[in-house]
Each structure stands twice: as structure tokens, then as C-alpha cells.
Motif scaffolding. Structure first.
Motif, PDB file in Angstrom:
ATOM      1  N   SER A 203       0.842  -1.202   0.000  1.00 16.22           N
ATOM      2  CA  SER A 203       0.000   0.000   0.000  1.00 16.22           C
ATOM      3  C   SER A 203       0.872   1.245   0.000  1.00 16.22           C
ATOM      4  O   SER A 203       1.974   1.258   0.561  1.00 16.22           O
ATOM      5  N   ARG A 204       0.355   2.286  -0.645  1.00 18.00           N
ATOM      6  CA  ARG A 204       1.029   3.585  -0.670  1.00 18.00           C
ATOM      7  C   ARG A 204       0.026   4.660  -0.283  1.00 18.00           C
ATOM      8  O   ARG A 204      -1.104   4.675  -0.771  1.00 18.00           O
ATOM      9  N   THR A 206      -1.526   8.026  -0.715  1.00 19.49           N
ATOM     10  CA  THR A 206      -1.618   8.962  -1.836  1.00 19.49           C
ATOM     11  C   THR A 206      -2.077  10.350  -1.413  1.00 19.49           C
ATOM     12  O   THR A 206      -1.744  11.334  -2.050  1.00 19.49           O
ATOM     13  N   TYR A 218      -0.719  -1.779  -4.637  1.00 20.25           N
ATOM     14  CA  TYR A 218       0.051  -2.164  -5.817  1.00 20.25           C
ATOM     15  C   TYR A 218       0.487  -3.623  -5.710  1.00 20.25           C
ATOM     16  O   TYR A 218       1.020  -4.044  -4.667  1.00 20.25           O
ATOM     17  N   GLN A 234       7.278  -4.360  -8.930  1.00 27.15           N
ATOM     18  CA  GLN A 234       6.020  -3.821  -8.415  1.00 27.15           C
ATOM     19  C   GLN A 234       5.224  -3.216  -9.558  1.00 27.15           C
ATOM     20  O   GLN A 234       5.759  -2.486 -10.390  1.00 27.15           O
ATOM     21  N   GLY A 235       3.936  -3.540  -9.626  1.00 29.20           N
ATOM     22  CA  GLY A 235       3.079  -2.991 -10.662  1.00 29.20           C
ATOM     23  C   GLY A 235       3.060  -1.483 -10.633  1.00 29.20           C
ATOM     24  O   GLY A 235       3.179  -0.859  -9.571  1.00 29.20           O
ATOM     25  N   SER A 236       2.886  -0.881 -11.795  1.00 27.94           N
ATOM     26  CA  SER A 236       2.972   0.575 -11.899  1.00 27.94           C
ATOM     27  C   SER A 236       1.664   1.286 -11.584  1.00 27.94           C
ATOM     28  O   SER A 236       1.638   2.493 -11.417  1.00 27.94           O
ATOM     29  N   SER A 237       0.561   0.563 -11.530  1.00 27.87           N
ATOM     30  CA  SER A 237      -0.720   1.203 -11.239  1.00 27.87           C
ATOM     31  C   SER A 237      -1.364   0.542 -10.015  1.00 27.87           C
ATOM     32  O   SER A 237      -1.336  -0.681  -9.862  1.00 27.87           O
ATOM     33  N   GLY A 238      -1.910   1.371  -9.153  1.00 21.32           N
ATOM     34  CA  GLY A 238      -2.569   0.875  -7.953  1.00 21.32           C
ATOM     35  C   GLY A 238      -4.057   1.136  -7.979  1.00 21.32           C
ATOM     36  O   GLY A 238      -4.566   1.874  -8.835  1.00 21.32           O
ATOM     37  N   SER A 239      -4.769   0.540  -7.053  1.00 20.49           N
ATOM     38  CA  SER A 239      -6.216   0.716  -6.985  1.00 20.49           C
ATOM     39  C   SER A 239      -6.681   0.545  -5.546  1.00 20.49           C
ATOM     40  O   SER A 239      -5.964   0.028  -4.695  1.00 20.49           O
ATOM     41  N   ASP A 269      -1.439  -0.670 -17.811  1.00 21.83           N
ATOM     42  CA  ASP A 269      -0.003  -0.734 -17.581  1.00 21.83           C
ATOM     43  C   ASP A 269       0.804  -0.708 -18.869  1.00 21.83           C
ATOM     44  O   ASP A 269       1.897  -0.139 -18.905  1.00 21.83           O
ATOM     45  N   ARG A 277       0.728   8.378 -14.623  1.00 19.97           N
ATOM     46  CA  ARG A 277       0.102   8.019 -13.367  1.00 19.97           C
ATOM     47  C   ARG A 277       0.867   8.597 -12.184  1.00 19.97           C
ATOM     48  O   ARG A 277       0.418   8.556 -11.059  1.00 19.97           O
TER      49      ARG A 277
END
Length: 290
Positions: A203-204, A206, A218, A234-239, A269, A277
Motif C-alpha cells: 500500500s502507498r 496517496t 500495488y 512492483q506494478g505501476s498502477s494501484g487501486s 499498464d 500516473r
């Protein structure tokens, strides 16, 4: 000749001269921007790509006592030499964190002069191209409007001028988007496809406000290259809520020369540049690098 007529003629001549001057200045700036873009392309074409990693972030204080944070990157050349360098561009807040993987370009004759593959490299020429193009467009419209008034066609209404400008700018944006899309597609076509597994979800933070904190989640993916090397990224897009769970199987695309820059094979991605992003406007960057 009445005073009113002489005054009107001076206004028309002044408008014509102003339009011509704006056209000349805008065309000059546009030409210089195009030349700078070509020079930057040629400079990068003579360099070799490599995968680097941020090993430190240092702060520098400017004369205005504002701090900027510069990443220190370490990478290995094709000859196996380990190079460490500090990026010449910084940001506040920091754009990079220790441990981030970055793409690096370096001169094999002078690897210490390496640079991070960043949109900021393309910002100066694109700024000149944009400013010069708009100035030239205003000059063309000004000249046309002055000539129309001098030939008794009547000056163009403001609504027509705005419509012309919006049309030209819109066509320019459409062309830029198409060029970026074609460039992105060619990059994707050069990637290899394989299967990966989500091994973690991080988690980040934001945003934070009086209403609370907002996090994005992510996925961390692990896959094996065609040479058998195990890569984790690590994937470049989070949700939010998380799109992936630990144990999920995902398709991965990666550059065989730099597998650490892999992405999840999804519309977002693969087709959307990472920097968009991160709020950096990399659409411009891909237009420049075609």
C-alpha cells in the motif's frame, strides 16, 4: 485623408507588422525547439540502455533556501563495471525512493556521464516547440486578420479566431497522441510475454486530509525470464480496493535486455506511460522519443 482614416490605417499596419513579427519569432523558436529535439534524439541514440537502481537520495539547497532531492543511481555497464552517479535533475517532493528501479542511458566511452531515462530530458525542446508553435499560429492569424481588414473584408470576429485556434491546437494534440500511440505500440511489440504470479500487495499513501488518509494498493509480481532468471517487480498502477490478491496469476511483458522494467500485461499498464500516473506528463516524452 481624415484623421480617423489615418488612425485606422496606422492600426492596421501596426497589426500587420505585429503579426509578422510574432510569426517570425514563433517560427524561430519552433525551429530551435525542433533542432534541440533532434540533437537530444541523436545523443540518446549513441548511448546504451541499462537497468539501474536508486541507492540514495540527497538533498541540495538552492539560493532561495528551497531543497530539492536528487537520486543517486547505481548500474552495471555491458562490460560489467559498476557505475554510481547522481542525477542532474531533482524534485520536491522526491521523485524517487531508495530501491526504485530506473532505466539508465550511458555513453560507453564515458559511463560516469549517465542519465536517468526521464521525461525531463525532453521538457526543454517540447516547451520551445509548444511556445513557438502557438506564437507562430497567433502570428498567422494576426497577419490574416490585418490583411482582411485592409482589403475591406472586415476583421474576423473573435469567435472565429478562437475557433481557428482551437481547431489547430486540437489537430496538433491529435497528431501528438497518434505519434505517441504508434511509438508505444512499437515498444510493446519488442517485449516478450510470460506468466507471473502476485507474491505481495503493498500500500502507498496517496493523500491525507481531515477526512482521513487515502491508500492505493500495488501488486508485487514475480516471473521467470526465457533465460531462467527470476525477476520481481512492483506494478505501476494501484487501486483501492486492491485489484489483485496474493497468488493471482497475471500475464507479464518485459524487455529481454532490461527484464526489471517489466509491466503487467493490462491495458492500463502497457499502453499508458508510467509517468502519467505519477503526474509527470510523459505523453510528451513518448512523442519525442519516436
Amino acid at each position: 485623408m481624415s484623421t480617423t482614416v489615418r488612425s485606422t490605417n496606422r492600426i492596421r499596419i501596426g497589426g500587420l507588422l505585429g503579426g509578422i513579427m510574432m510569426l517570425i519569432i514563433g517560427s524561430g523558436v519552433l525551429f530551435f525547439g525542433l533542432q534541440l529535439r533532434t540533437w537530444t534524439q541523436n545523443e540518446i541514440a549513441a548511448m546504451l540502455p541499462a537497468e539501474g537502481r536508486v541507492v540514495d537520495v540527497v538533498s541540495r539547497t538552492t539560493a532561495a533556501y528551497d531543497a530539492s532531492f536528487y537520486p543517486v543511481v547505481e548500474f552495471r555497464t555491458a562490460d560489467g563495471e559498476v557505475i554510481r552517479f547522481e542525477s542532474s535533475t531533482g524534485g520536491d517532493p522526491p521523485e524517487y525512493r531508495v530501491g526504485d528501479a530506473v532505466r539508465v542511458y550511458y555513453d560507453p566511452q564515458a559511463p560516469q556521464s549517465a542519465m536517468i531515462d526521464s521525461w525531463k530530458r525532453w521538457a526543454p525542446p517540447l516547451a520551445l516547440i509548444g511556445v513557438g508553435g502557438v506564437a507562430a499560429l497567433i502570428g498567422v492569424i494576426g497577419v490574416f486578420n490585418a490583411l482582411a481588414a485592409s482589403l475591406s473584408w472586415g476583421a474576423l470576429p473573435g469567435s472565429v479566431l478562437r475557433a481557428l485556434m482551437i481547431t489547430v491546437v486540437g489537430l496538433g494534440i491529435l497528431f501528438l497522441g497518434w505519434q505517441w500511440y504508434a511509438s508505444r505500440q512499437s515498444r510493446v511489440a519488442a517485449m516478450l510475454s510470460t506468466q507471473g504470479e502476485v507474491v505481495d500487495v503493498v500500500s502507498r499513501l496517496t493523500s491525507s486530509s481531515n477526512r482521513g488518509r487515502t491508500y492505493l494498493f500495488y501488486p508485487v509480481v514475480e516471473f521467470r525470464t526465457a533465460e531462467g532468471e527470476i525477476i520481481r517487480f512492483q506494478g505501476s498502477s494501484g487501486s483501492n480496493p486492491p485489484e489483485y490478491r496474493v497468488g493471482d496469476t497475471v500475464r507479464v511483458r518485459y524487455d529481454p535486455h532490461i527484464p526489471q522494467s517489466a509491466v503487467i500485461d493490462s491495458w492500463w499498464d502497457v499502453l499508458m506511460p508510467l509517468i502519467i500516473r505519477h503526474h509527470q506528463g510523459l505523453v510528451i516524452y513518448y512523442f519525442c522519443t519516436i
